[in-house]
Enzyme design. Structure first.
Site, short mmCIF file in Angstrom:
data_model
loop_
_atom_site.label_atom_id
_atom_site.label_comp_id
_atom_site.label_asym_id
_atom_site.label_seq_id
_atom_site.Cartn_x
_atom_site.Cartn_y
_atom_site.Cartn_z
N MET A 70 -8.30 8.84 9.42
CA MET A 70 -8.89 9.27 8.15
C MET A 70 -9.86 10.43 8.35
SD MET A 70 -9.75 5.46 6.69
CE MET A 70 -10.62 4.93 8.17
N ASP B 118 0.81 -1.22 0.00
CA ASP B 118 0.00 0.00 0.00
C ASP B 118 0.83 1.26 0.00
OD1 ASP B 118 -2.46 -1.07 0.13
OD2 ASP B 118 -2.76 -0.76 2.29
N LYS C 13 -3.71 3.50 -3.13
CA LYS C 13 -4.61 3.94 -2.07
C LYS C 13 -3.99 5.12 -1.36
CE LYS C 13 -7.36 0.27 -0.12
NZ LYS C 13 -7.69 -0.33 1.16
N1 SAH Z 1 -4.34 0.12 9.28
C1 SAH Z 1 -3.81 1.43 9.51
C2 SAH Z 1 -4.84 2.51 9.30
C3 SAH Z 1 -5.30 2.61 7.88
S1 SAH Z 1 -6.47 3.88 7.64
C4 SAH Z 1 -3.24 1.49 10.93
O1 SAH Z 1 -3.45 0.58 11.73
O2 SAH Z 1 -2.51 2.44 11.22
C5 SAH Z 1 -5.44 5.20 7.12
C6 SAH Z 1 -5.37 6.25 8.18
O3 SAH Z 1 -4.41 5.87 9.14
C7 SAH Z 1 -4.90 7.60 7.71
O4 SAH Z 1 -5.95 8.33 7.13
C8 SAH Z 1 -4.44 8.22 8.99
O5 SAH Z 1 -5.53 8.67 9.75
C9 SAH Z 1 -3.85 7.03 9.71
N2 SAH Z 1 -2.40 6.94 9.58
C10 SAH Z 1 -1.69 5.89 9.14
N3 SAH Z 1 -0.36 6.12 9.24
C11 SAH Z 1 -0.25 7.35 9.75
C12 SAH Z 1 0.86 8.15 10.11
N4 SAH Z 1 2.12 7.74 9.94
N5 SAH Z 1 0.64 9.37 10.63
C13 SAH Z 1 -0.62 9.82 10.81
N6 SAH Z 1 -1.71 9.11 10.49
C14 SAH Z 1 -1.52 7.88 9.98
#
Ligand code: SAH
Length: 513
Positions: free
Chosen positions: A171, A34, A56
């Site tokens: 998100m 991803d 994505k």
């Molecule tokens: N499965 C992932 C989340 C996926 S949804 C997890 O467990 O982290 C995607 C969202 O994750 C983004 O819109 C944001 O809100 C958050 N996100 C993922 N990585 C991030 C990062 N390094 N810094 C800030 N937000 C992050």
């Protein structure tokens, strides 16, 4: 059929990848990844593994979720071992549940490797513990993706607003004004501390904090864009004292390292640990000499030399490689006195069981000459295995003292064929804080990589700081028309790092100066 590993890659910091995730990358025949998974992880995949990017980023999907799921099923049906690498944890808002369901339905065996979710790690890197004995006992992870004005919301806003201590929205940046409004409309105080953290756990992390009633405006003013985590709750106030990550001395600083890749790791690790974003841009590459013959011949009769002088770690490395190639070891040096120009070279020797007899107090050829000057060098045979092209000071001065010096090429440095596009654009924008040069050839090769743009390069170099390891390198930089801002008083990597820190600590952003 094959097997699919649904693997969490963590939030971005490569150190937060799990050991199991790394193993899954190493055994995969295909890696499906991803946007949020740090691309450096692909280096853990085996050579020849197929790498499929399925995108994505925000709303823009390279492939639809259905296509991704079908791809995983098809690959497994072909009998392949697949690692599906997802940002954070695969089962936290990652649609990993759907992918697993599809695999189960198709009868494909799979494993889930949880990852460090951004929902927990990103607040941690912003100095926000999600729970705290004195402040809250509950935490909720909420999608911020759902339109909060939707008639039939799957989120119980009324209960969430006041029923849970810490709220973590993923998100949610686009909906932030509505999220804040909803929470306040359902009874959460507008004074509740809130924070929005973008690209958490990476050198690009940025945090905006403020009371719930103002947070949307503050984020808008700061121009903070997704991906970001929103945290609402009293725990956010702890950031005042716990903001460890962003408070590191080089946090947010971009530093270019021109050192050869083989030698840069220690330097890079130190800078990264202090919070810098390091850009590797090796302008030299260390390769074997045109021929081994002179070095091999010298090694065959090494016992005939009174002194063996090393001027670099590479010299040591290649000398011992050739020694081993002759099926010999350090014992052939029994009667030979060994000198090292500096502490890193000395350490390389010690690593091979040889304690140098001479390490001068100052790490330059001149200092070696001075140290040896106290001895009677007349007629003394000296072997100098070193770079094919190097400064002549050492052999010349030793010869003046009456020594008989054999200079043999042990390696050579060449200019790698590199794409300069990224560095050029960063230089042009003044977006680099420091460029580090650790030898004269790193400087000349760097300049040569911008052949035809000398005038522009000189202009761009004024928008950054130039750090040189010592006076010889600094002189070369000045000859190129670069003005040198940082030079340590001891000519070692450690001292250079310290000098860079001192120069940057509290210094204005480039462009301000
Ligand atoms: N499965 C992932 C989340 C996926 S949804 C997890 O467990 O982290 C995607 C969202 O994750 C983004 O819109 C944001 O809100 C958050 N996100 C993922 N990585 C991030 C990062 N390094 N810094 C800030 N937000 C992050």
């Amino acid at each position: 059929t094959g097997r699919v590993y649904l693997v969490g890659a963590g939030p971005g910091d490569p150190g937060l990848l799990t050991l199991k995730a790394r193993d899954c990358l190493a055994k995969a025949e295909v890696v499906v990844y991803d946007y949020l998974a740090n691309p450096v992880f692909l280096d853990f995949a085996r050579e020849g593994a197929e790498r499929v990017y399925v995108g994505k980023k925000g709303g823009c999907h390279t492939r639809s979720q259905e296509e991704i799921t079908r791809l995983l099923v098809d690959l497994a049906l072909e009998g392949r071992t697949v690692t599906r690498l997802k940002g954070g944890d695969p089962f936290v808002f990652g649609r990993g549940g759907e992918e697993a369901e599809a695999l189960a339905e198709a009868g494909i065996s799979f494993e889930v490797v949880p990852g460090v979710t951004s929902a927990v790690a990103v607040p941690a890197y912003a100095g926000i513990p999600l729970t705290h004995r004195d402040l809250t006992a509950t935490v909720a992870f909420v999608t911020g993706h759902e339109d909060p004005t939707k008639e039939t919301s799957s989120i119980a806003w009324d209960r969430l607003a006041t029923g849970v201590g810490t709220l973590v929205f993923l998100m949610g940046v686009g909906n932030l004004p509505l999220i804040a409004e909803r929470l306040m409309a359902h009874g959460r105080s507008g004074d509740t501390p809130a924070a929005v953290i973008r690209r958490g756990t990476t050198p690009a992390q940025r945090t905006v904090a403020g009371p719930l009633k103002d947070i949307a405006r503050l984020v808008q003013d700061a121009g903070l864009k997704p991906p970001a985590i929103i945290v609402v709750g009293e725990v956010v106030s702890l950031r005042g004292t716990l903001n460890w990550f962003e408070n590191r001395p080089l946090f947010g600083r971009r530093i270019v390292v021109t050192r050869a890749r083989e030698q840069a790791s220690g330097f890079l690790a130190r800078l990264a640990e202090l919070g810098a974003e390091c850009i590797q841009f090796p302008t030299i590459q260390v390769v074997p000499p045109e021929t081994w013959e002179p070095l091999d011949a010298a090694i065959r009769e090494v016992g005939a030399y009174a002194w063996l002088l090393f001027t670099s770690v590479n010299g040591v490395r290649f000398f011992f490689e050739r020694l081993a190639a002759q099926e010999k070891d350090a014992r052939v040096l029994a009667g030979v006195r060994v000198g090292a120009i500096g502490p890193a070279t000395a350490e390389a020797l010690e690593g091979r069981g040889v304690r140098p007899d001479l390490v001068p107090g100052e790490y330059r050829a001149e200092a070696v000459v001075e140290a040896l000057g106290r001895e009677n060098m007349a007629g003394v045979r000296v072997l100098l295995p070193r770079a094919e092209r190097a400064r002549e000071v050492l052999p010349r001065e030793l010869e003046k003292m009456g020594a008989s010096v054999d200079v043999v090429p042990a390696y050579r440095t060449v200019k790698p064929d590199r794409d300069v596009t990224r560095i050029r654009s960063l230089l042009e924008q003044g977006a680099i804080d420091v460029i580090t040069f650790t030898s004269s050839s790193t400087v000349t090769n760097f300049a040569e990589m911008f052949a035809g743009e000398e005038g522009l390069l000189r202009e761009w170099m004024r928008r950054t700081r130039v750090a040189c390891i010592g006076p010889v390198t600094a002189r070369t930089a000045e000859e190129q028309g670069f003005s040198v801002d940082v030079m340590p008083s001891r000519y070692t990597i450690e001292a250079l790092t310290d000098a860079v820190i001192r120069r940057l600590a509290g210094a204005p952003e480039p462009g301000d100066s």
